[in-house]
Motif scaffolding. Structure first.
Motif, PDB file in Angstrom:
ATOM      1  N   ASN A 272       4.737 -30.261  31.889  1.00 22.94           N
ATOM      2  CA  ASN A 272       5.836 -29.922  32.816  1.00 22.94           C
ATOM      3  C   ASN A 272       6.866 -28.989  32.199  1.00 22.94           C
ATOM      4  OD1 ASN A 272       4.696 -31.727  34.707  1.00 22.94           O
ATOM      5  ND2 ASN A 272       5.842 -33.443  33.812  1.00 22.94           N
ATOM      6  N   TYR A 273       6.495 -28.273  31.134  1.00 25.13           N
ATOM      7  CA  TYR A 273       7.524 -27.482  30.449  1.00 25.13           C
ATOM      8  C   TYR A 273       7.927 -26.232  31.226  1.00 25.13           C
ATOM      9  CZ  TYR A 273      10.159 -24.673  27.263  1.00 25.13           C
ATOM     10  OH  TYR A 273      11.164 -23.941  26.713  1.00 25.13           O
ATOM     11  N   SER A 274       9.248 -25.970  31.180  1.00 22.69           N
ATOM     12  CA  SER A 274       9.816 -24.675  31.544  1.00 22.69           C
ATOM     13  C   SER A 274      11.160 -24.587  30.852  1.00 22.69           C
ATOM     14  CB  SER A 274       9.987 -24.523  33.061  1.00 22.69           C
ATOM     15  OG  SER A 274      11.038 -25.346  33.535  1.00 22.69           O
ATOM     16  N   ASP A 275      11.619 -23.380  30.567  1.00 18.40           N
ATOM     17  CA  ASP A 275      12.929 -23.216  29.944  1.00 18.40           C
ATOM     18  C   ASP A 275      14.019 -23.844  30.805  1.00 18.40           C
ATOM     19  OD1 ASP A 275      11.513 -21.827  28.088  1.00 18.40           O
ATOM     20  OD2 ASP A 275      12.432 -19.876  28.473  1.00 18.40           O
ATOM     21  N   GLU A 276      13.895 -23.634  32.097  1.00 23.55           N
ATOM     22  CA  GLU A 276      14.918 -24.129  33.020  1.00 23.55           C
ATOM     23  C   GLU A 276      14.972 -25.655  32.993  1.00 23.55           C
ATOM     24  OE1 GLU A 276      12.534 -21.965  33.751  1.00 23.55           O
ATOM     25  OE2 GLU A 276      13.772 -20.135  33.781  1.00 23.55           O
ATOM     26  N   TYR A 277      13.800 -26.282  32.945  1.00 22.95           N
ATOM     27  CA  TYR A 277      13.760 -27.749  32.930  1.00 22.95           C
ATOM     28  C   TYR A 277      14.383 -28.291  31.648  1.00 22.95           C
ATOM     29  CZ  TYR A 277      11.806 -32.490  32.805  1.00 22.95           C
ATOM     30  OH  TYR A 277      11.642 -33.848  32.722  1.00 22.95           O
ATOM     31  N   LEU A 281      17.876 -30.624  31.314  1.00 19.47           N
ATOM     32  CA  LEU A 281      17.962 -31.919  30.640  1.00 19.47           C
ATOM     33  C   LEU A 281      19.151 -31.960  29.686  1.00 19.47           C
ATOM     34  CD1 LEU A 281      14.179 -32.528  29.818  1.00 19.47           C
ATOM     35  CD2 LEU A 281      15.557 -33.794  31.476  1.00 19.47           C
ATOM     36  N   LEU A 282      19.397 -30.841  29.013  1.00 26.74           N
ATOM     37  CA  LEU A 282      20.538 -30.774  28.101  1.00 26.74           C
ATOM     38  C   LEU A 282      21.855 -30.742  28.877  1.00 26.74           C
ATOM     39  CD1 LEU A 282      19.238 -28.238  25.413  1.00 26.74           C
ATOM     40  CD2 LEU A 282      19.761 -30.651  25.036  1.00 26.74           C
ATOM     41  N   ASN A 283      21.900 -29.950  29.932  1.00 23.96           N
ATOM     42  CA  ASN A 283      23.147 -29.754  30.677  1.00 23.96           C
ATOM     43  C   ASN A 283      23.594 -31.001  31.424  1.00 23.96           C
ATOM     44  OD1 ASN A 283      23.326 -27.093  29.819  1.00 23.96           O
ATOM     45  ND2 ASN A 283      22.202 -26.298  31.579  1.00 23.96           N
ATOM     46  N   GLU A 284      22.666 -31.895  31.712  1.00 23.80           N
ATOM     47  CA  GLU A 284      23.040 -33.098  32.464  1.00 23.80           C
ATOM     48  C   GLU A 284      23.587 -34.211  31.573  1.00 23.80           C
ATOM     49  OE1 GLU A 284      18.732 -35.473  32.761  1.00 23.80           O
ATOM     50  OE2 GLU A 284      19.298 -34.038  34.330  1.00 23.80           O
ATOM     51  N   GLN A 285      23.612 -33.961  30.256  1.00 20.15           N
ATOM     52  CA  GLN A 285      24.128 -34.975  29.338  1.00 20.15           C
ATOM     53  C   GLN A 285      25.649 -35.084  29.455  1.00 20.15           C
ATOM     54  OE1 GLN A 285      21.901 -36.916  27.740  1.00 20.15           O
ATOM     55  NE2 GLN A 285      20.433 -35.608  28.835  1.00 20.15           N
ATOM     56  N   LYS A 286      26.129 -36.308  29.521  1.00 23.36           N
ATOM     57  CA  LYS A 286      27.564 -36.561  29.590  1.00 23.36           C
ATOM     58  C   LYS A 286      28.091 -36.772  28.171  1.00 23.36           C
ATOM     59  CE  LYS A 286      27.265 -38.574  34.207  1.00 23.36           C
ATOM     60  NZ  LYS A 286      27.477 -39.789  35.045  1.00 23.36           N
ATOM     61  N   TYR A 644      12.146 -35.530  25.826  1.00 23.88           N
ATOM     62  CA  TYR A 644      12.514 -35.224  24.438  1.00 23.88           C
ATOM     63  C   TYR A 644      11.673 -34.050  23.928  1.00 23.88           C
ATOM     64  CZ  TYR A 644      13.804 -36.526  19.565  1.00 23.88           C
ATOM     65  OH  TYR A 644      14.287 -36.542  18.275  1.00 23.88           O
ATOM     66  N   GLN A 645      10.379 -34.105  24.180  1.00 25.33           N
ATOM     67  CA  GLN A 645       9.475 -33.057  23.702  1.00 25.33           C
ATOM     68  C   GLN A 645       9.808 -31.711  24.350  1.00 25.33           C
ATOM     69  OE1 GLN A 645       5.325 -33.890  24.305  1.00 25.33           O
ATOM     70  NE2 GLN A 645       4.650 -32.311  22.856  1.00 25.33           N
ATOM     71  N   ASN A 646      10.155 -31.716  25.623  1.00 20.98           N
ATOM     72  CA  ASN A 646      10.540 -30.478  26.306  1.00 20.98           C
ATOM     73  C   ASN A 646      11.765 -29.840  25.655  1.00 20.98           C
ATOM     74  OD1 ASN A 646       9.365 -29.502  29.211  1.00 20.98           O
ATOM     75  ND2 ASN A 646       8.805 -31.626  28.791  1.00 20.98           N
ATOM     76  N   ILE A 647      12.768 -30.654  25.375  1.00 20.86           N
ATOM     77  CA  ILE A 647      13.986 -30.125  24.746  1.00 20.86           C
ATOM     78  C   ILE A 647      13.676 -29.617  23.351  1.00 20.86           C
ATOM     79  CG2 ILE A 647      16.302 -30.699  23.929  1.00 20.86           C
ATOM     80  CD1 ILE A 647      16.433 -32.808  26.159  1.00 20.86           C
ATOM     81  N   GLN A 648      12.905 -30.395  22.590  1.00 19.60           N
ATOM     82  CA  GLN A 648      12.563 -29.985  21.227  1.00 19.60           C
ATOM     83  C   GLN A 648      11.774 -28.683  21.235  1.00 19.60           C
ATOM     84  OE1 GLN A 648      11.330 -32.989  18.344  1.00 19.60           O
ATOM     85  NE2 GLN A 648       9.534 -31.760  17.819  1.00 19.60           N
ATOM     86  N   GLU A 653      10.968 -23.105  20.071  1.00 17.80           N
ATOM     87  CA  GLU A 653      10.193 -21.938  20.463  1.00 17.80           C
ATOM     88  C   GLU A 653      10.971 -20.902  21.264  1.00 17.80           C
ATOM     89  OE1 GLU A 653       6.529 -21.306  19.982  1.00 17.80           O
ATOM     90  OE2 GLU A 653       7.324 -22.474  18.328  1.00 17.80           O
ATOM     91  N   ARG A 654      11.975 -21.326  21.995  1.00 16.75           N
ATOM     92  CA  ARG A 654      12.602 -20.418  22.963  1.00 16.75           C
ATOM     93  C   ARG A 654      14.030 -20.023  22.608  1.00 16.75           C
ATOM     94  NH1 ARG A 654       7.979 -20.250  24.315  1.00 16.75           N
ATOM     95  NH2 ARG A 654       7.115 -20.630  26.400  1.00 16.75           N
ATOM     96  N   GLU A 655      14.789 -20.980  22.092  1.00 18.35           N
ATOM     97  CA  GLU A 655      16.222 -20.759  21.935  1.00 18.35           C
ATOM     98  C   GLU A 655      16.530 -19.519  21.102  1.00 18.35           C
ATOM     99  OE1 GLU A 655      19.864 -23.812  21.583  1.00 18.35           O
ATOM    100  OE2 GLU A 655      18.464 -23.899  19.913  1.00 18.35           O
ATOM    101  N   TYR A 656      15.886 -19.419  19.934  1.00 19.67           N
ATOM    102  CA  TYR A 656      16.203 -18.297  19.051  1.00 19.67           C
ATOM    103  C   TYR A 656      15.534 -17.008  19.481  1.00 19.67           C
ATOM    104  CZ  TYR A 656      19.255 -20.479  15.741  1.00 19.67           C
ATOM    105  OH  TYR A 656      20.357 -21.062  15.167  1.00 19.67           O
ATOM    106  N   SER A 657      14.373 -17.112  20.129  1.00 18.81           N
ATOM    107  CA  SER A 657      13.752 -15.884  20.622  1.00 18.81           C
ATOM    108  C   SER A 657      14.604 -15.277  21.722  1.00 18.81           C
ATOM    109  CB  SER A 657      12.341 -16.182  21.146  1.00 18.81           C
ATOM    110  OG  SER A 657      12.383 -17.090  22.227  1.00 18.81           O
ATOM    111  N   LYS A 658      15.282 -16.120  22.520  1.00 21.20           N
ATOM    112  CA  LYS A 658      16.161 -15.602  23.570  1.00 21.20           C
ATOM    113  C   LYS A 658      17.392 -14.940  22.941  1.00 21.20           C
ATOM    114  CE  LYS A 658      14.991 -18.340  27.589  1.00 21.20           C
ATOM    115  NZ  LYS A 658      15.561 -18.696  28.873  1.00 21.20           N
ATOM    116  N   LYS A 659      17.962 -15.604  21.913  1.00 27.45           N
ATOM    117  CA  LYS A 659      19.126 -15.026  21.245  1.00 27.45           C
ATOM    118  C   LYS A 659      18.775 -13.695  20.602  1.00 27.45           C
ATOM    119  CE  LYS A 659      21.451 -19.398  20.215  1.00 27.45           C
ATOM    120  NZ  LYS A 659      21.907 -20.315  19.150  1.00 27.45           N
ATOM    121  N   LYS A 660      17.557 -13.650  20.049  1.00 30.42           N
ATOM    122  CA  LYS A 660      17.119 -12.423  19.375  1.00 30.42           C
ATOM    123  C   LYS A 660      16.952 -11.299  20.375  1.00 30.42           C
ATOM    124  CE  LYS A 660      13.731 -10.851  15.976  1.00 30.42           C
ATOM    125  NZ  LYS A 660      12.527 -11.203  15.205  1.00 30.42           N
TER     126      LYS A 660
END
Length: 660
Positions: A272-277, A281-286, A644-648, A653-660
């Protein structure tokens, strides 16, 4: 021709090769067997039976090599067919009993051996060359795998190629001992090599060789496709769960397991992976807001090499306590401490994975067993607690008193963003215990850097003193501890290992005593990266009738425990008997220091204080306190793990490639 005439004719064709080159090679063969017998005798008790077996293999090998006699082509073909089977049996029995292997796995491994021998034969055109290449290569890999299993309790896996340089940097500290069993296996490889060379079957039609070589790729394709099929275990019974590499190899055999492992060289995208998903998951954390302390404490994180308490495997007596100070911390007798046991993901090696889990909050449960993210998966950058601390104004240090290239740390620590990175040769103090920088010198260096740093100070330090091997004698190391058992005897490895634990214990006590007198608020978080190899704790297993190759899941988890504590030189809320996995440890550290958790830490905190209070590469503990293997997790837990696996995966794999 009469029988007598045939016999005379045969005797005339049989003769002993006495040319100078052949005699020299025979002498070398004899020397090799002599060395094998001598080493086995030196490292093991004398065994007349084993000595006779080795001598018999030696005589047979020399006879086959020296005596020239006509051999019928059918006999040569039979030898050529038997040798791959012999190599398979000899290779596998180096590390486990054949009875542990699945029948299908045996057939698949044998098929691989025949494919390899044929493939090389079609390239070389003659068995005298192909047999020599194949048998020698299999022997080298087999003996190498034997020592790898002995030293780190796990077999060779494909990603070991990335850590080859690290392995070579510490290889001279190991004792490569040869017992009778290993000597007999090596002797059998030598015998098969000589027989293989003497088969001398030729493929004379050169035009066929490239055609047949290319044609061999077709069965290879179907072979690999079969092993890489979805739902392999359900469809075939082969084990591809990567739960335990040593167990997997004992069931599937070396080469089948190795090919299966290659399939996992890349991080598998989660279900079920996608960047948006992942971002949702991160954004919904309180995130709970906390007020920054007026005085930020210095933070010293020490991951101590192979620091553990073997008594978690079974109680035993010693001439004196081998870690009196740490034991007093674990009993709650030292003020301002949180203590217990960390459930780590590695055993006997792969230290880098323990620091990876602590610094990133990622879990090794989502990587192939035996993999090392520092070497395989980190290329552009990696999210860690280091930038979080630097946002508070911390000056950050990443230090290790050994070679900078080990586990690729020099590159990784730079990507992590440590302000300062120090390795062997740049420590203020580098006095050694055995061959490694002592914990005493390491801790003195930490204090030196801290005292010369203004403002809040963060130190991440990986020690080196207690690294294996534990067999050698040293002028600068006087072992103090002797273990005692009722039903067996201790060994030098366990005694020396416990003596090293004693040295570290004294150094930890001195470090905390020094810091307790400081007027700067300071927190120390300390843990062991993994337990030692199987050969060190073998007496404990013998005492309690345990078997390394047939452990229960609970026994395997006991092999993942190391002591940990968080200590402060000011008042903190004390706790004892805390069980925590390293992917959660930086959360406890931040909360103890009064620092703000981010969204990822908040997500993991909800797991830690909810339904998954502990998880490592082996399995997890549920909120009822039961240890559970991942394959047996209920759907609700599987969904949490998938989140957890989706966020990890996104952060890897994605976070730094997007920043780059």
């Amino acid at each position: 021709m009469s029988f007598k005439e045939k016999a005379v004719s045969w005797r005339q064709e049989v003769h002993i090769g006495k040319t100078k080159p052949r005699l020299i090679k025979a002498a070398i063969l004899l020397l090799c067997f002599g060395i094998l017998i001598g080493m086995a005798w030196y490292y093991s008790e004398f065994s007349a039976k084993d000595c006779a077996i080795l001598a018999g293999i030696c005589v047979l090998t020399l006879a086959i090599y020296m005596i020239d006699m006509p051999v019928h082509p059918v006999i040569r073909i039979l030898f050529a067919l038997v040798i791959p089977l012999g190599c398979f049996y000899t290779f596998e029995t180096l590390t486990h009993q054949m009875s542990t292997m699945i029948e299908l796995a045996k057939r698949l491994n044998i098929a691989f051996y025949y494919w390899l021998f044929l493939f090389v034969f079609f390239i070389a055109g003659r068995t005298s060359i192909s047999m020599a290449i194949c048998v020698a290569a299999i022997a080298i890999i087999g003996v190498g795998n034997y020592f790898v299993v002995m030293f780190r309790s796990n077999p060779i896996v494909p990603w070991d190629i990335y850590s080859f340089e690290t392995a070579m940097s510490v290889a001279d500290n190991y004792v490569f001992s040869v017992d009778w069993a290993l000597a007999e296996h090596i002797a059998m490889f030598i015998l098969m090599l000589i027989v293989g060379v003497r088969t001398n079957i030729r493929l004379n039609k050169k035009i066929l060789r490239p055609i047949l070589t290319v044609a061999m790729c077709i069965p290879a394709y179907f072979y690999i496709s079969y092993l890489w099929q979805d739902n392999l275990e359900r469809n075939t019974g082969l084990n591809d769960t990567l739960f335990n590499a040593k167990y997997m190899h004992s069931k599937d055999g070396f080469f089948v397991s190795f090919i299966l492992d290659i399939h996992f060289l890349q991080i598998e995208e989660p279900k079920n992976y996608s960047d948006e998903y992942a971002l949702s998951l991160l954004n919904e954390q309180k995130v709970e807001k906390v007020e920054t302390p007026e005085e930020l404490p210095d933070i010293i994180a020490i991951m101590d090499e192979t620091f553990s308490d073997p008594a978690v495997l079974g109680e035993f007596e010693t001439n004196k306590d081998y870690m009196p100070f740490v034991h007093s911390i674990l009993r709650g007798e030292v003020a301002n401490t949180i203590s217990g046991y960390a459930d780590v993901s590695v055993l006997g090696g792969n230290t880098a994975n323990s620091e990876f889990e602590f610094l990133t909050g990622n879990s090794m449960a989502f990587f192939p067993n035996g993999s090392v993210p520092y070497l395989q998966y980190i290329r552009d950058g990696i999210s860690t607690i280091v930038p979080q601390l630097e946002e508070y104004g911390y000056t950050t240090y990443g230090t290790h008193p050994y070679r900078a290239k080990g586990w690729n740390r020099e590159f990784i620590y730079d990507l992590m963003g440590f302000d300062y990175r120090y390795f062997q040769g740049s420590f203020p103090f580098e006095d050694k215990l055995r061959n490694y920088v002592s914990d005493e010198a390491d801790f003195k260096s930490i204090l030196e850097w801290r005292n010369n740093t203004e403002g809040p100070f963060f130190m991440f330090n990986v020690t080196m003193q207690n690294h294996s091997n534990y067999g050698g004698d040293f002028d600068n190391f006087d072992p103090q501890i002797v273990a005692k058992f009722k039903n067996t005897s201790s060994n030098k490895y366990l005694n020396k290992y416990l003596s090293l634990m004693y040295e570290t214990d004294q150094d930890v006590a001195s470090l905390l005593s020094e810091l307790s007198q400081s007027d700067r608020k300071t927190i120390v978080v300390f843990w062991g990266d993994h337990q030692p190899n199987d050969y060190v704790v073998r007496p404990i297993y013998k005492e309690y009738g345990l078997d390394f190759d047939n452990q229960t899941y609970e026994q395997q988890q006991q092999r993942q425990k190391t002591p940990f504590f968080i200590w402060a030189n000011y008042d903190i809320q004390e706790q004892t008997n805390v069980e925590i996995s390293l992917n959660y440890l930086n959360i406890l550290l931040f909360e103890t220091a009064g620092l703000q958790l981010d969204e990822y830490q908040t997500f993991r905190k909800n797991l830690w204080q909810g339904q998954i209070p502990m998880m490592n590469a082996v399995g997890y503990r549920n909120d009822d306190g039961d240890l559970v293997e991942y394959d047996d997790a209920p759907e609700e837990i599987q969904n949490l793990l998938n989140e957890y696996q989706n966020i990890q995966y996104y952060r890897m794999e994605r976070e730094y490639s997007k920043k780059k």
